[in-house]
Write an enzyme that holds these catalytic residues in place. Structure first.
Site, PDB file in Angstrom:
ATOM      1  N   GLY A 249     -39.101  -9.646  62.420  1.00  0.00           N
ATOM      2  CA  GLY A 249     -38.051 -10.632  62.667  1.00  0.00           C
ATOM      3  C   GLY A 249     -36.911 -10.574  61.657  1.00  0.00           C
ATOM      4  O   GLY A 249     -35.740 -10.550  62.029  1.00  0.00           O
ATOM      5  N   ALA A 250     -37.268 -10.552  60.376  1.00  0.00           N
ATOM      6  CA  ALA A 250     -36.234 -10.570  59.341  1.00  0.00           C
ATOM      7  C   ALA A 250     -36.873 -10.254  58.000  1.00  0.00           C
ATOM      8  O   ALA A 250     -38.099 -10.232  57.876  1.00  0.00           O
ATOM      9  CB  ALA A 250     -35.565 -11.937  59.286  1.00  0.00           C
ATOM     10  N   MET A 251     -36.027 -10.041  56.995  1.00  0.00           N
ATOM     11  CA  MET A 251     -36.534  -9.653  55.678  1.00  0.00           C
ATOM     12  C   MET A 251     -35.723 -10.331  54.588  1.00  0.00           C
ATOM     13  O   MET A 251     -34.496 -10.323  54.617  1.00  0.00           O
ATOM     14  CB  MET A 251     -36.466  -8.117  55.568  1.00  0.00           C
ATOM     15  CG  MET A 251     -36.927  -7.582  54.253  1.00  0.00           C
ATOM     16  SD  MET A 251     -38.680  -7.957  53.948  1.00  0.00           S
ATOM     17  CE  MET A 251     -38.668  -8.122  52.174  1.00  0.00           C
ATOM     18  N   GLU A 252     -36.444 -10.869  53.608  1.00  0.00           N
ATOM     19  CA  GLU A 252     -35.855 -11.764  52.607  1.00  0.00           C
ATOM     20  C   GLU A 252     -35.284 -11.067  51.378  1.00  0.00           C
ATOM     21  O   GLU A 252     -35.221 -11.685  50.299  1.00  0.00           O
ATOM     22  CB  GLU A 252     -36.937 -12.753  52.159  1.00  0.00           C
ATOM     23  CG  GLU A 252     -38.086 -12.141  51.321  1.00  0.00           C
ATOM     24  CD  GLU A 252     -39.338 -11.775  52.103  1.00  0.00           C
ATOM     25  OE1 GLU A 252     -39.222 -11.546  53.316  1.00  0.00           O
ATOM     26  OE2 GLU A 252     -40.420 -11.706  51.507  1.00  0.00           O
ATOM     27  N   ASN A 253     -34.828  -9.810  51.476  1.00  0.00           N
ATOM     28  CA  ASN A 253     -34.298  -9.090  50.312  1.00  0.00           C
ATOM     29  C   ASN A 253     -33.384  -9.999  49.490  1.00  0.00           C
ATOM     30  O   ASN A 253     -32.559 -10.720  50.032  1.00  0.00           O
ATOM     31  CB  ASN A 253     -33.489  -7.887  50.774  1.00  0.00           C
ATOM     32  CG  ASN A 253     -34.179  -7.121  51.867  1.00  0.00           C
ATOM     33  OD1 ASN A 253     -35.235  -6.574  51.661  1.00  0.00           O
ATOM     34  ND2 ASN A 253     -33.594  -7.149  53.067  1.00  0.00           N
ATOM     35  N   HIS A 285     -36.813 -19.727  56.895  1.00  0.00           N
ATOM     36  CA  HIS A 285     -37.953 -19.023  56.297  1.00  0.00           C
ATOM     37  C   HIS A 285     -37.467 -17.977  55.288  1.00  0.00           C
ATOM     38  O   HIS A 285     -37.927 -17.956  54.134  1.00  0.00           O
ATOM     39  CB  HIS A 285     -38.768 -18.357  57.411  1.00  0.00           C
ATOM     40  CG  HIS A 285     -39.949 -17.583  56.929  1.00  0.00           C
ATOM     41  ND1 HIS A 285     -41.218 -18.105  56.921  1.00  0.00           N
ATOM     42  CD2 HIS A 285     -40.067 -16.322  56.432  1.00  0.00           C
ATOM     43  CE1 HIS A 285     -42.060 -17.205  56.437  1.00  0.00           C
ATOM     44  NE2 HIS A 285     -41.378 -16.105  56.134  1.00  0.00           N
ATOM     45  N   GLU A 286     -36.531 -17.150  55.703  1.00  0.00           N
ATOM     46  CA  GLU A 286     -36.082 -16.084  54.788  1.00  0.00           C
ATOM     47  C   GLU A 286     -35.357 -16.688  53.594  1.00  0.00           C
ATOM     48  O   GLU A 286     -35.515 -16.231  52.461  1.00  0.00           O
ATOM     49  CB  GLU A 286     -35.177 -15.078  55.519  1.00  0.00           C
ATOM     50  CG  GLU A 286     -35.790 -14.455  56.773  1.00  0.00           C
ATOM     51  CD  GLU A 286     -37.190 -13.884  56.586  1.00  0.00           C
ATOM     52  OE1 GLU A 286     -37.515 -13.438  55.476  1.00  0.00           O
ATOM     53  OE2 GLU A 286     -37.970 -13.905  57.558  1.00  0.00           O
ATOM     54  N   HIS A 289     -37.775 -18.018  51.043  1.00  0.00           N
ATOM     55  CA  HIS A 289     -38.431 -16.972  50.250  1.00  0.00           C
ATOM     56  C   HIS A 289     -37.716 -16.761  48.913  1.00  0.00           C
ATOM     57  O   HIS A 289     -38.303 -16.193  47.988  1.00  0.00           O
ATOM     58  CB  HIS A 289     -38.428 -15.649  51.006  1.00  0.00           C
ATOM     59  CG  HIS A 289     -39.668 -15.392  51.825  1.00  0.00           C
ATOM     60  ND1 HIS A 289     -40.934 -15.586  51.338  1.00  0.00           N
ATOM     61  CD2 HIS A 289     -39.819 -14.898  53.097  1.00  0.00           C
ATOM     62  CE1 HIS A 289     -41.822 -15.232  52.276  1.00  0.00           C
ATOM     63  NE2 HIS A 289     -41.169 -14.837  53.351  1.00  0.00           N
ATOM     64  N   GLU A 308     -46.271 -15.792  51.936  1.00  0.00           N
ATOM     65  CA  GLU A 308     -46.045 -15.992  53.371  1.00  0.00           C
ATOM     66  C   GLU A 308     -46.628 -17.314  53.870  1.00  0.00           C
ATOM     67  O   GLU A 308     -45.983 -18.033  54.626  1.00  0.00           O
ATOM     68  CB  GLU A 308     -46.589 -14.809  54.177  1.00  0.00           C
ATOM     69  CG  GLU A 308     -45.854 -13.492  53.912  1.00  0.00           C
ATOM     70  CD  GLU A 308     -44.354 -13.546  54.146  1.00  0.00           C
ATOM     71  OE1 GLU A 308     -43.852 -14.512  54.744  1.00  0.00           O
ATOM     72  OE2 GLU A 308     -43.659 -12.601  53.705  1.00  0.00           O
TER      73      GLU A 308
END
Ligand code: HT7
Ligand code: ZN
Length: 844
Positions: A249-253, A285-286, A289, A308
Site C-alpha cells: 500500500g505505502a511506505m513510511e520512508n 498510518h504512514e 510511523h 506495525e
C-alpha cells in the site's frame, strides 16, 4: 534456503555515523557511490565486517582511501578492516530498468523510485542492511529528471543535481529516492512548536487534481498526532509520492513516503467512499510511523509488530476519531476474522512476534499487523487510558533514536503501572486464536459467568498456557434496560468465574463488548436471545454481533439441514434496518451477511466439510428471501438516503450512500435490475456507479454497463482495476475462472503491475465458490499465473499464494486438486525463496 532465528540475534560488529551516497542515474547502469563512516561497536567483541549486497556489481572499494579487494560471498562481501573507526568507499552499478521485483531502486512509468523495507537497500549498494544500524544520510542525485527527491531536507537543487540531508539517524530500510517528471500538489503545516513544514504530494502530470483529499488527510494526521500522542513532525519538508507499480500500500520512508497510487489519488468520480476512507487511514498510518517506526525502530525484523502493531492501532484510533468509532470497530473485526483468524486456523499460523523466517517479506501478515494492534488495544484496556498515555510518553522519551524490542515496549508499561506483564507477553509468542467458552447461572439475585479458555494446538506448540483476556461485559434486564454498565473482567486462569450481585432477575449478558479480546466466543444461546441483543444491546459492536450470529446460525441450518431462511432473522434484521435512530452506516453493516469464507471456517470448526457451492446457494437463497421480506422497506430506505448535497466522502454522506446501496441490492432482487440500471445511468460518483454495476452483474444484467464502463474509464488505470475486479468477484461460480482467464488475455492485463494482477487473480480468490469450483479450473488458473509471475515479482507472487492456505478444510477431491497445483508450483525451476517458503508452509 537458510532459516533465520530470533534466538540467533547478535549485535552488529560495526556501527555507522554518517553515510554519503551519490547516485548517477541511468535506467540500465546507475552508479551508486557510497562513503560510510564505520566504527567498532563497543558493545560486541566480534570484528567481522560483512556488508549485504544482492544483484549489485562492485566497481571499486577502498578503506581510508586505500583500494581493497573484498571477498565476494553469498549475499554480500567480507573484508579485513581496522579495529578502529574507518571510512569505507565503494562504487557499484545497478540496473533499475531491469528491476521488476519492485524492491531496491526500480523504474515505474519512466520514474525512478525505491522500496527498501525490509531488505531492499542491499540491492542498491553494499551495506549492513539491518534495522539496528542507524546513521544520518546525505544523498546526492545526478540525473536529467525534473524532480529528484530523497529523505530529509533539501540542501541543493538545480543543474541536474539534487542534494538531500536527513539529520535523523535511520536504518537503511527507511532510505528513499524518487526521480521523475512529477508535479506537486503543495500544502503547508505549522507544528505546535512553530516549525513551518512544506508539504507536497508528487504525482504524474494529469493526476494533480486527485491529491486534495490526501493532503487534507495528512494535515489532519499531523494535528491528531500532536493532540493525542504529543508527537510533532521533525523536518522542514514532508513529501509523498504516488507510484503506479508498488508491491504493497505505502511506505513510511523518512520524510519521503512512497505510496501505491491507489492509496493516495482520489476524486469523487473515480474513487468510492471506501477508497476515500482507506486513503485517509493509510496516509495517517504512514505519517504516524514517523514516531512509531522511524524515530523508534525495530532492533531486528522479528520485532516487526513493535512498529506495525502499534501504528495500526494508532491509525485505527485516528479513524475512530475522524469517523464513527463503532463502525470502524465492526469493520476492523470483520477484517480481523477474515484475514487473521483465517491465518491462525491454517498452515501459515505464526506468533505476533515470529521466531524464525526464511524470507521476512512473507511475515508482513495480518497476524503481525492486525493481531499486533489488537494486543495493544488489550494492553490499553487493561492498564487504562491514563497509564497508557504515561507509558507511551516514557517509551518516546527513553527510546528515541533507538532500535528496540517487544521487551523494551512492555518494560515501559511495567514501570508505569507496577504490573508484571510476564503472562500478557504470551500474546506475542503463543500462536492461535483462543476459544473462550462461557456458561452462566443465576440464583437469588446473584449472576455468575463461568469462563474457560483454550487455544487449539498448532505445529510446534502442542500445549498452550492461559492468556490474559480483558473481557468487557454488560448486563441487560428482561425489559432490555442495561442493569450493569460495561465492566472489564480480567481473566488470567484457564477457568475463571465472575460474580454479579444484587440483580432482581436473571439478566441477559452482553459479553466481549467492543470485541475486547481477539478470541472466538463460544456460548450456548438461542435465536431469541440473539434477537433480544440485536434489539436492545447498548454496545454497538455486540448489537451488530448478535445480528451476525443470527444470520450465521440460520445459514448453517440452511446448508446442513436444508432449512428455510430463518423468520426470526428476517424479522429482526428488518426491525433494525427500519430504525431511523440508528446510524445508517451501522445499519448498512448490519445488513451485511457473513462471508463465504467465514461460513466455511464455521462449518469446519463444527466438524463438517464445507461445500463452497452449498454455501453460495444458501447465501443466495437468504438474500432473495430477505429482499422479498424487506421489499417495501428497501424502497423507502433507498429513497430516504439519497444524498442531494454536493459529494463529500465524510462519514455522514458515505453512511447514507452505504445504506441506500444496501437497499439497492435488495431492490435488484425483486425488480430484475431496473433501479440499478437507473442508478448506473445517472451516477455522479464512483460509489454509486460501482454499486449499481455490482448489482447489475449479480443480476446477470451487466453486459452493457461493463462495456460502457470500460469506454468511459479506459484511460484511468485505477478505475480499470475496478473494472477487472468487479467482473470476476461478481461472476457466477460456474463462470468465475472462465471470466478471470478471459480477462488475463485482455490487452489491458499487465502482469507486471501488482494492482492489475491482484485485481484479476486476487479477485478470483475473492470469489470463493468460483475459485473452489469442483472442476479445479480456478486453482489451475491461479497456479499458472503464480508460476509466470514468480521470476518477475517474487514478493507479490508469494503473498498471493495465501489463496490456497485454507485447502485442508475442503473435501479430498478439492484437496487433491490443490495439492497438484502446489506441487506444480514447487517443482518450478528456480522458484524464488519467497514463493518456495510460502508454498512449502502451505503444503505442510
Ligand atoms: N512498512 C511498510 C511495509 C512494507 C512495504 C511497503 C511497500 C512495499 C513493500 C513493503 N514491504 C514492507 C508499509 C507499512 O506497513 O506501513
Ligand atoms: Zn506500517
Amino acid at each position: 534456503p537458510q532459516t533465520i532465528y530470533l534466538s540467533d540475534y547478535t549485535p552488529p560488529a560495526f556501527l555507522i555515523d554518517t553515510v554519503h551516497l551519490t547516485f548517477r542515474l541511468h535506467p540500465e547502469k546507475t552508479r551508486v557511490i557510497s562513503r560510510i563512516e564505520f566504527r567498532p561497536n563497543p558493545a560486541t567483541q566480534s570484528r567481522a565486517f560483512f556488508l549485504h549486497g544482492e544483484g549489485v556489481t562492485l566497481i571499486r572499494a577502498s578503506i581510508d582511501g586505500q583500494p581493497v579487494t573484498p571477498d565476494m560471498v553469498q549475499g554480500g562481501l567480507r573484508c579485513d578492516v581496522p579495529d578502529a573507526p574507518f571510512v569505507w568507499e565503494a562504487e557499484v552499478e545497478i540496473a533499475p530498468a531491469q528491476n521488476t521485483a519492485l524492491e531496491g531502486l526500480y523504474m515505474s512509468n519512466g520514474m525512478y523510485c525505491t522500496q527498501c523495507e525490509a531488505e531492499g537497500f542491499r540491492k542498491i549498494t553494499y551495506y549492513p542492511d539491518r534495522p539496528d544500524v542507524m546513521a544520518t544520510f546525505t544523498v546526492r542525485i545526478e540525473g536529467d529528471m525534473p524532480v529528484m527527491l530523497s529523505n530529509g531536507d533539501p540542501v541543493e537543487q538545480g543543474g541536474g543535481v539534487a542534494v538531500w540531508h536527513d539529520p535523523w539517524p535511520k536504518p537503511a530500510y527507511l532510505f528513499a529516492l524518487v526521480a521523475g517528471d512529477l508535479v506537486n500538489h503543495p500544502g503547508a503545516f505549522t507544528t505546535r512548536s512553530g516549525r513551518e513544514v512544506e508539504l507536497n504530494i508528487w504525482v504524474r502530470p494529469g493526476d494533480e487534481g486527485k491529491c486534495a483529499f490526501a493532503m487534507d488527510a495528512l494535515k489532519k494526521s499531523m494535528t491528531w498526532d500532536e493532540e493525542v500522542y504529543g508527537r510533532e513532525y521533525d523536518l522542514d519538508v514532508f513529501n509523498i509520492v504516488a507510484v503506479d507499480d508498488f508491491n504493497m500500500g505505502a511506505m513510511e520512508n523518512k520524510g519521503l513516503n512512497i505510496f501505491n497510487s491507489s492509496c493516495v489519488l482520489a476524486s469523487p468520480e473515480t474513487s468510492t467512499d471506501a477508497n476515500f476512507e482507506r486513503i485517509e487511514a493509510i496516509i495517517a498510518h504512514e505519517y504516524f510511523h514517523n514516531w512509531t517506526g522511524n524515530r523508534i525502530t525495530c532492533r531486528d525484523w522479528f520485532q516487526l509488530c513493535l512498529k506495525e502493531g502499534l501504528t495500526v492501532y494508532r491509525d485505527s484510533q485516528f479513524t475512530s476519531d475522524m469517523r464513527s468509532a463503532p463502525v470502524k470497530r465492526i469493520g476492523d473485526v470483520i477484517a480481523l476474522r477474515a484475514r487473521q483468524f483465517r491465518e491462525d486456523n491454517g498452515p501459515l499460523a505464526h506468533p505476533v512476534r515470529p521466531e524464525s523466517f526464511v524470507e521476512i517479506n512473507n511475515f508482513y501478515t495480518a497476524t503481525v499487523y492486525e493481531k499486533g494492534a489488537e494486543v495493544i488495544g488489550m494492553l490499553k484496556r487493561l492498564v487504562g487510558d491514563e497509564a497508557y498515555a504515561r507509558a507511551l510518553d516514557l517509551y518516546f522519551d527513553r527510546h528515541d533514536g533507538q532500535a528496540c524490542t517487544i521487551e523494551d515496549w512492555l518494560a515501559v508499561f511495567e514501570e508505569v503501572t507496577g504490573r508484571d506483564l510476564g503472562q500478557f507477553k504470551r500474546w506475542y509468542s503463543q500462536v492461535g486464536t483462543p476459544r473462550l467458552r462461557v456458561t452462566d447461572d443465576y440464583k437469588d439475585g446473584t449472576y455468575t459467568l463461568h469462563f474457560e479458555q483454550e487455544t487449539p494446538p498448532t505445529p510446534g506448540q502442542p500445549d498452550k498456557a492461559p492468556q490474559v483476556l480483558p473481557i468487557a461485559v454488560g448486563l441487560l434486564g428482561p425489559n432490555g434496560d442495561e442493569v450493569r454498565e460495561t465492566t472489564v473482567l480480567e481473566m488470567t486462569e484457564a477457568k475463571q468465574s465472575f460474580v454479579f450481585e444484587g440483580l432482581s432477575a436473571r439478566p441477559v449478558p452482553s459479553i466481549l463488548r467492543d470485541f475486547s479480546a481477539p478470541v472466538v466466543l463460544e456460548r450456548e444461546t438461542d435465536n431469541a436471545e440473539r434477537a433480544f441483543l440485536l434489539a436492545h444491546d447498548t454496545d454497538p459492536f455486540n448489537k451488530w454481533e448478535a445480528g451476525r450470529a443470527l444470520a450465521r446460525e440460520g445459514l448453517i441450518a440452511m446448508i446442513l439441514q436444508g432449512a428455510a431462511p430463518d423468520a426470526a432473522y428476517l424479522d429482526a434484521v428488518q426491525s433494525m434496518a427500519r430504525d431511523d435512530s440508528l446510524d445508517p452506516a451501522f445499519r448498512a453493516l448490519a445488513l451485511g451477511l457473513p462471508g463465504q469464507d467465514d461460513l466455511a471456517q464455521t462449518l469446519h470448526d463444527r466438524g463438517h466439510t464445507p461445500d463452497p457451492q452449498a454455501i453460495w446457494d444458501a447465501l443466495e437463497t437468504l438474500r432473495q428471501a430477505r429482499a422479498q421480506h424487506c421489499q417495501d422497506l428497501a424502497v423507502r430506505l433507498y429513497a430516504q438516503y439519497q444524498v442531494d448535497a454536493p459529494y463529500s466522502p465524510d462519514a455522514g454522506q458515505s453512511g447514507a450512500r452505504a445504506l441506500a446501496n444496501a437497499a439497492l441490492a435488495l431492490i435488484t432482487r425483486t425488480d430484475g435490475g431496473a433501479q440499478a440500471q437507473r442508478q448506473y445511468d445517472g451516477a455522479t460518483n464512483m460509489t454509486q456507479q460501482l454499486a449499481a454495476l455490482s448489482c447489475l452483474l449479480q443480476a446477470g444484467k451487466g453486459e452493457a454497463a461493463v462495456a460502457q464502463f470500460y469506454d468511459q474509464w479506459r484511460d484511468d488505470r485505477l478505475v480499470i482495476d475496478k473494472w477487472f475486479m468487479m467482473q470476476i468477484v461478481n461472476a457466477d461460480p460456474e463462470q468465475a475462472a472462465t471470466v478471470a482467464g478471459r480477462l488475463t488475455q485482455h490487452p489491458d492485463f499487465e502482469m507486471k503491475n501488482p494492482n492489475r494482477f491482484r485485481a484479476t487473480l486476487g479477485a478470483l480468490a475473492a470469489n470463493p465458490a468460483g475459485f473452489h469450483h469442483a472442476g479445479g479450473a480456478g486453482y489451475r488458473l491461479l497456479a499458472d499465473w503464480l508460476i509466470r509471475l514468480d521470476p518477475v515479482n517474487p514478493q507479490t507472487t508469494a503473498r498471493m499464494c495465501s489463496a490456497f492456505e485454507t485447502w485442508k478444510r475442503y473435501d479430498s477431491s478439492r484437496q487433491a486438486l490443490i495439492a497438484e497445483q502446489l506441487d506444480r508450483i514447487l517443482a518450478t525451476p528456480d522458484l524464488s525463496r519467497d514463493t518456495t517458503e510460502m508454498v512449502s508452509r502451505i503444503r505442510g
